[in-house]
Design an enzyme around this catalytic site. Structure first.
Site, short mmCIF file in Angstrom:
data_model
loop_
_atom_site.label_atom_id
_atom_site.label_comp_id
_atom_site.label_asym_id
_atom_site.label_seq_id
_atom_site.Cartn_x
_atom_site.Cartn_y
_atom_site.Cartn_z
N GLY A 179 0.51 -1.80 -0.12
CA GLY A 179 0.70 0.18 -0.09
C GLY A 179 0.73 1.24 -0.10
O GLY A 179 0.34 2.41 0.42
N ARG A 180 2.01 1.38 -0.34
CA ARG A 180 2.59 2.22 -0.43
C ARG A 180 3.13 2.68 0.77
O ARG A 180 4.14 4.07 0.63
CB ARG A 180 2.60 3.72 -1.34
CG ARG A 180 2.14 2.78 -2.92
CD ARG A 180 2.56 3.36 -3.62
NE ARG A 180 2.99 3.23 -5.42
CZ ARG A 180 3.36 2.99 -6.18
NH1 ARG A 180 4.67 3.29 -5.30
NH2 ARG A 180 3.27 2.28 -6.46
N LEU A 181 3.18 2.16 1.78
CA LEU A 181 3.53 2.98 3.42
C LEU A 181 5.09 2.24 2.91
O LEU A 181 5.55 1.43 4.30
CB LEU A 181 2.49 2.15 4.42
CG LEU A 181 0.89 3.00 4.24
CD1 LEU A 181 -0.28 2.27 5.05
CD2 LEU A 181 1.02 4.24 4.41
N HIS A 182 6.51 3.03 2.62
CA HIS A 182 6.74 2.02 2.45
C HIS A 182 7.44 2.44 3.80
O HIS A 182 8.06 3.21 4.83
CB HIS A 182 7.50 2.45 0.94
CG HIS A 182 7.41 2.46 0.45
ND1 HIS A 182 6.93 0.94 -0.15
CD2 HIS A 182 6.49 3.50 -0.74
CE1 HIS A 182 6.62 1.40 -1.41
NE2 HIS A 182 6.45 2.43 -1.17
#
Ligand SMILES: Cc1cc2nc3c(=O)[nH]c(=O)nc-3n(C[C@H](O)[C@H](O)[C@H](O)COP(=O)(O)O)c2cc1C
Length: 202
Positions: A179-182
């Protein structure tokens, strides 16, 4: 998706953490895990970047070798601050390194030069890196002449060729997450020689 970065499990020393990731990148047989982008700044303040190869990394820093008369070397003589970026797509990992460079000693450069293939040694003498040349033939002619000149003799390390060692004061580890919550963890060197670790928003 790769395992994330956890402040409680990451190494306290970013060089150790880098070595861990680098070994994993080598073990994963990535193509050229040692390739890194090197950014320098021109005297008029323009950033400029190119790829170089990491030849050594330890507590003293990150080492690459080049021509000391090249554009990058001239820029580093005037402004020794530089930045490196590694990107290992198959592992979804990026490492950003920033700090100041110093030249490696002539002994260290020469010792590494000796380990290089003969064609690369000839190339170091033949190529006036970053200068304009009129044709490829000029370079090939120089290489041929040098080859004949040296014959079977050992090729010395040119004085205009050697290493730079970047001693980092900031290193950021990035890893891709769902979810692009890198994850991004930034190490910063403190005046007392210890490192702080901060989590940055992706
Ligand atoms: C994958 C890769 C690795 C490279 N490694 C080096 C290197 O270790 N040293 C070097 O001087 N140039 C290396 N080069 C060439 C540089 O990217 C660059 O063209 C050259 O150093 C001249 O840069 P400058 O004019 O900014 O000084 C490499 C290029 C690539 C694509």
């Amino acid at each position: 998706m790769m395992e994330g970065l956890d402040e409680t499990r990451i190494e306290g020393d970013p060089i150790k953490q880098f070595q861990l990731w680098f070994e994993q990148a080598i073990a994963a047989k990535l193509p050229m895990p040692d390739a890194m982008s090197l950014a320098t700044v021109t005297p008029d303040g323009r950033p400029t970047a190119r790829m170089v190869l990491l030849k050594q990394v330890d507590d003293e820093g990150f080492v690459f070798f080049t021509n000391y008369q090249s554009a990058k070397a001239r820029q580093l003589e005037i402004n020794p601050y530089a930045a490196l970026v590694f990107y290992w797509p198959q592992l979804e990992q990026q490492v950003r390194v920033e700090g100041k460079v110093n030249k490696t000693s002539a002994e260290e450069s020469s010792a590494y030069f000796k380990t290089r293939p003969r064609e690369s040694q000839i190339g170091a003498w033949a190529s006036p890196q970053s200068e304009v040349i009129s044709a490829r033939e000029v370079l090939e002619q120089r290489a041929r002449e040098l080859s004949e000149q040296y014959c079977d003799r050992e090729i010395d390390c040119p004085v205009h060729w050697g290493g730079f060692r970047l001693k980092p004061d900031r290193i950021e580890f990035w890893t891709g997450r769902v979810g692009r919550l890198h994850d991004r963890l930034l190490y910063e060197l403190q005046p007392d020689g210890t490192w702080t670790i901060k989590r940055l928003a992706p």
